[in-house]
Motif scaffolding. Sequence first.
Motif, PDB file in Angstrom:
ATOM      1  N   VAL A  58      -5.575   7.428  -0.900  1.00 56.63           N
ATOM      2  CA  VAL A  58      -5.842   6.943   0.318  1.00 56.63           C
ATOM      3  C   VAL A  58      -7.004   5.662   0.361  1.00 56.63           C
ATOM      4  CG1 VAL A  58      -8.074   7.929   1.991  1.00 56.63           C
ATOM      5  CG2 VAL A  58      -6.165   9.322   1.187  1.00 56.63           C
ATOM      6  N   SER A  59      -7.056   5.861  -0.721  1.00 56.23           N
ATOM      7  CA  SER A  59      -7.707   4.078  -0.664  1.00 56.23           C
ATOM      8  C   SER A  59      -6.353   2.672   0.169  1.00 56.23           C
ATOM      9  CB  SER A  59      -8.015   3.979  -2.082  1.00 56.23           C
ATOM     10  OG  SER A  59      -8.803   2.455  -2.211  1.00 56.23           O
ATOM     11  N   MET A  60      -7.620   2.099   0.805  1.00 58.39           N
ATOM     12  CA  MET A  60      -7.096   0.981   1.176  1.00 58.39           C
ATOM     13  C   MET A  60      -6.753  -0.203   0.362  1.00 58.39           C
ATOM     14  SD  MET A  60      -8.621   0.310   4.547  1.00 58.39           S
ATOM     15  CE  MET A  60     -10.138   0.968   4.118  1.00 58.39           C
ATOM     16  N   TYR A  61      -7.575  -0.107  -0.973  1.00 59.47           N
ATOM     17  CA  TYR A  61      -6.880  -0.720  -2.446  1.00 59.47           C
ATOM     18  C   TYR A  61      -5.746  -0.760  -3.275  1.00 59.47           C
ATOM     19  CZ  TYR A  61     -12.030  -1.585  -0.967  1.00 59.47           C
ATOM     20  OH  TYR A  61     -13.062  -1.620  -0.665  1.00 59.47           O
ATOM     21  N   ASN A  62      -5.466   0.504  -2.689  1.00 59.68           N
ATOM     22  CA  ASN A  62      -4.313   0.852  -3.772  1.00 59.68           C
ATOM     23  C   ASN A  62      -3.134  -0.661  -3.623  1.00 59.68           C
ATOM     24  OD1 ASN A  62      -5.277   2.971  -5.134  1.00 59.68           O
ATOM     25  ND2 ASN A  62      -4.813   4.114  -3.301  1.00 59.68           N
ATOM     26  N   LYS A 105       3.758  19.077  -2.607  1.00 59.00           N
ATOM     27  CA  LYS A 105       4.852  19.717  -0.829  1.00 59.00           C
ATOM     28  C   LYS A 105       3.812  19.801   0.259  1.00 59.00           C
ATOM     29  CE  LYS A 105       7.813  22.665  -2.511  1.00 59.00           C
ATOM     30  NZ  LYS A 105       9.127  22.204  -2.283  1.00 59.00           N
ATOM     31  N   LYS A 106       2.201  19.969   0.531  1.00 56.80           N
ATOM     32  CA  LYS A 106       1.215  19.725   1.183  1.00 56.80           C
ATOM     33  C   LYS A 106       0.785  18.621   1.035  1.00 56.80           C
ATOM     34  CE  LYS A 106       2.171  24.184   2.987  1.00 56.80           C
ATOM     35  NZ  LYS A 106       2.329  24.650   3.821  1.00 56.80           N
ATOM     36  N   SER A 107       0.980  17.520   0.506  1.00 59.53           N
ATOM     37  CA  SER A 107       0.393  16.128   0.638  1.00 59.53           C
ATOM     38  C   SER A 107      -0.756  16.443   0.217  1.00 59.53           C
ATOM     39  CB  SER A 107       1.105  15.240   1.608  1.00 59.53           C
ATOM     40  OG  SER A 107       0.688  13.985   0.990  1.00 59.53           O
ATOM     41  N   ASP A 108      -1.448  17.507   0.141  1.00 58.59           N
ATOM     42  CA  ASP A 108      -3.013  17.531  -0.787  1.00 58.59           C
ATOM     43  C   ASP A 108      -3.655  16.742  -1.338  1.00 58.59           C
ATOM     44  OD1 ASP A 108      -5.431  19.425   0.849  1.00 58.59           O
ATOM     45  OD2 ASP A 108      -5.769  19.579  -1.386  1.00 58.59           O
ATOM     46  N   ASN A 109      -4.817  15.847  -0.518  1.00 58.81           N
ATOM     47  CA  ASN A 109      -5.325  14.837  -0.756  1.00 58.81           C
ATOM     48  C   ASN A 109      -6.538  15.372  -1.461  1.00 58.81           C
ATOM     49  OD1 ASN A 109      -4.393  12.346   0.929  1.00 58.81           O
ATOM     50  ND2 ASN A 109      -5.632  13.148   2.156  1.00 58.81           N
ATOM     51  N   LEU A 110      -7.035  16.703  -1.653  1.00 58.94           N
ATOM     52  CA  LEU A 110      -8.014  16.949  -2.728  1.00 58.94           C
ATOM     53  C   LEU A 110      -7.897  17.516  -4.137  1.00 58.94           C
ATOM     54  CD1 LEU A 110     -10.840  18.337  -2.894  1.00 58.94           C
ATOM     55  CD2 LEU A 110      -9.922  19.963  -1.955  1.00 58.94           C
ATOM     56  N   GLN A 114      -9.592  15.582   4.718  1.00 60.52           N
ATOM     57  CA  GLN A 114     -10.738  14.410   2.826  1.00 60.52           C
ATOM     58  C   GLN A 114     -11.762  14.748   2.817  1.00 60.52           C
ATOM     59  OE1 GLN A 114      -8.709  12.214   1.955  1.00 60.52           O
ATOM     60  NE2 GLN A 114      -9.921  11.831   0.655  1.00 60.52           N
ATOM     61  N   PRO A 115     -11.966  15.787   2.296  1.00 53.69           N
ATOM     62  CA  PRO A 115     -13.185  16.636   2.100  1.00 53.69           C
ATOM     63  C   PRO A 115     -14.461  15.751   1.112  1.00 53.69           C
ATOM     64  CG  PRO A 115     -11.966  17.709   0.502  1.00 53.69           C
ATOM     65  CD  PRO A 115     -11.110  17.088   1.264  1.00 53.69           C
ATOM     66  N   ARG A 151       0.750  -1.491   0.111  1.00 54.13           N
ATOM     67  CA  ARG A 151       0.291   0.187  -0.409  1.00 54.13           C
ATOM     68  C   ARG A 151       0.406   1.158  -0.161  1.00 54.13           C
ATOM     69  NH1 ARG A 151      -3.192  -0.204   5.089  1.00 54.13           N
ATOM     70  NH2 ARG A 151      -4.314   1.647   3.971  1.00 54.13           N
ATOM     71  N   PRO A 152       0.793   1.847  -1.163  1.00 54.76           N
ATOM     72  CA  PRO A 152       2.039   3.192  -1.041  1.00 54.76           C
ATOM     73  C   PRO A 152       1.494   4.665   0.193  1.00 54.76           C
ATOM     74  CG  PRO A 152       0.164   3.193  -2.864  1.00 54.76           C
ATOM     75  CD  PRO A 152       0.105   2.220  -1.746  1.00 54.76           C
ATOM     76  N   ALA A 153       0.489   4.561   0.294  1.00 54.11           N
ATOM     77  CA  ALA A 153      -0.008   5.613   0.867  1.00 54.11           C
ATOM     78  C   ALA A 153      -0.020   6.956  -0.329  1.00 54.11           C
ATOM     79  CB  ALA A 153       0.661   5.934   2.309  1.00 54.11           C
ATOM     80  N   SER A 154       0.428   8.291   0.390  1.00 52.14           N
ATOM     81  CA  SER A 154       0.947   9.687  -0.234  1.00 52.14           C
ATOM     82  C   SER A 154       1.945   9.436  -1.417  1.00 52.14           C
ATOM     83  CB  SER A 154       0.602  10.729   0.366  1.00 52.14           C
ATOM     84  OG  SER A 154      -0.398  11.301   0.771  1.00 52.14           O
ATOM     85  N   VAL A 155       2.398   8.849  -1.204  1.00 51.61           N
ATOM     86  CA  VAL A 155       3.891   8.688  -2.196  1.00 51.61           C
ATOM     87  C   VAL A 155       2.248   7.939  -4.231  1.00 51.61           C
ATOM     88  CG1 VAL A 155       5.927   7.578  -1.209  1.00 51.61           C
ATOM     89  CG2 VAL A 155       4.031   6.204  -2.070  1.00 51.61           C
TER      90      VAL A 155
END
Length: 465
Positions: free
Chosen positions: A358-362, A302-307, A167-168, A64-68
Motif C-alpha cells: 500500500v505504501s507509496m514508498y515501496n 486470494k482476496k489481496s487482503d492488506n490486513l 485499510q483498518p 511501485r508494486p502495489a499488492s504484488v
Amino acid sequence: MRKLGLLLLLWAGIFRLYGQDITVRLDSLVSSSALLQTSEVGISVFNLTQGKPVYAYQDRKLYRPASVEKVITSVTALARLGESYTFDTRLAYTGTIGQDSVLHGDLMLIGGFDPEFMEEDLDELAEAVLRAGIRSIEGKLVADVSVMDSVYWGSGWAWDDAQYSFQPYLSPLMLNRGCVSVSVKPAQRGHRPEVEVTPESDYYVIDNRAVSHIPHCGRLRIERDWMHNENAIHITGNANRACGQLLSMFSSQDFFVHTFAYKLRQKRVGLDSLAYGICPEEATYIYKVSRPLEAVLKRALKKSDNLCAEALFYHLAIGGSERKGIGAEDAQKAVERFMRHQIKKEPDDYSIVDGSGVSMYNYISPDLLVEYLKYAYAHKEVFEPFYAALPIAGVDGTLRYRMRKSNAFRNVHAKTGTVKGVSSLAGYVRSAKGDLLAFAIINQNILSGRKARLFQDKICEILAQ
C-alpha cells in the motif's frame, strides 16, 4: 539411429522457434501498445522447467508494486515462519478464583495480531471465562497489546484511506478485521429503515436518520466521521432496497476490548473497569485461539487482503522473539535479511516498507519478484502452500473474472496489484507444452486500470500458448 537424430534436431528446432516466437510476439505487443505511449511497463519471464530466462523488458527498473508486493511478504513468511506457524490470542488471569466464583485479580487478554479473529472467536473467549468458573471480576479486564508498538498506520499510506474498510487500524487485537458490518433494510414508505450492526457492541452508536422509499432524500449513505476519529454510524438518505456496508472502527484494540467486555456483561459476568497493561509471567492461562498461517496466507493472496499481509509482515519480527513493541522497521529488517541471504539480492537496491504494498514508498523491480517466485519453486515446503493460495485465472480470488475466454484460463496462478497509477501481476503460468513459467508485470503511470489488465492478460495468453 539416423531417424532418431533427425527427430531430436526437429524438436530442438521447434523449441527454439517456440522461444523466438514468444520474444517476437511480446516485443510486438510492447512496441504497438497504445497504453505504453503514456505509461511505463517492466516485464520479466523465466522458464522454471528449463531453468532459463524467456523474456525481459525494463525488468530491473524500479516501480511501485502495489499488492504484488504480497508475493515477497508471503514467500518470506512461508520460508521463515513455516506453514505450521500460528497467530495466537490468549486469555489468562492473575490472582485466584474464589469459591464464590469471584476472580480476585485481573482477567488478561493478550493480543497476538491475528487478522482473522472474528466474532465467533470472541464468543469462545467469553465461554472460556464461564468454564473457568468466573462470574465476577474484582480487578480489571486488562488488554496486553505490548507485542507491537502503538503505530497503527503504515509509513507512506494515504491518510484518506482511513475511511475504507480495506485499510483498518493495525493492532495486536483485531476483531472482525477492525470493522463492523452495517445492514439497512427499508420499511414502509416514510418510515425509518431497519438497521443491524454486527458485531453488537456498546463501542459505537447508531444515528439512523434515513427514510424508506422517499427518492428526494438522496442516495443512501452509511458512514462515520473518520476525519475526527468518531465511531458514530450515520445512516442518511433514501433506503429503497436492502443493502449493507463494512465500516472500519477507529482504534481496533479499543473496539476489541469494549466488545469483549460487552459480551461478558451479557453473560452476567460482573466487570467494572478496563485497562491496558502487560501480562505477568505468573498469570494462569485458560484459553487460546490459534489461527494457522495457511488461513492468513490464503486471504492475503486470494482476496489481496492488506490486513492479513501486514500480519504476515509483522510476524516475521514477532515470531520466535521475546521482544516487546515490535514495529514496521523490525519487520523490514527481517525482509532485508532474507532478501540478502536467501534471494541473493541487495536490499539497499530496493525499498520495502510494509507487507501489503500500500505504501507509496515501496519500490521494487519485476526481476526481483521473479527471483522470489524462483525461490518458492525451488523449495517444496514454500511452493505448495504458496501456489495453492494464489488466485487462479477465471476461477477465484482477484483473477476470478479475468482470462476466462483464452488458453490462460485456469493456467495462470498469480497475484494482482492495484493502486492509483499502478497495475501489476506476478505469478506462474503453464505453457501449452507443459513448462512452468514465472513472470512479473508492473504497469506504472496508468490512468486506466482496465487497459493495463487487458495488456497483462494478453501477455499471459502469449505465455500460455
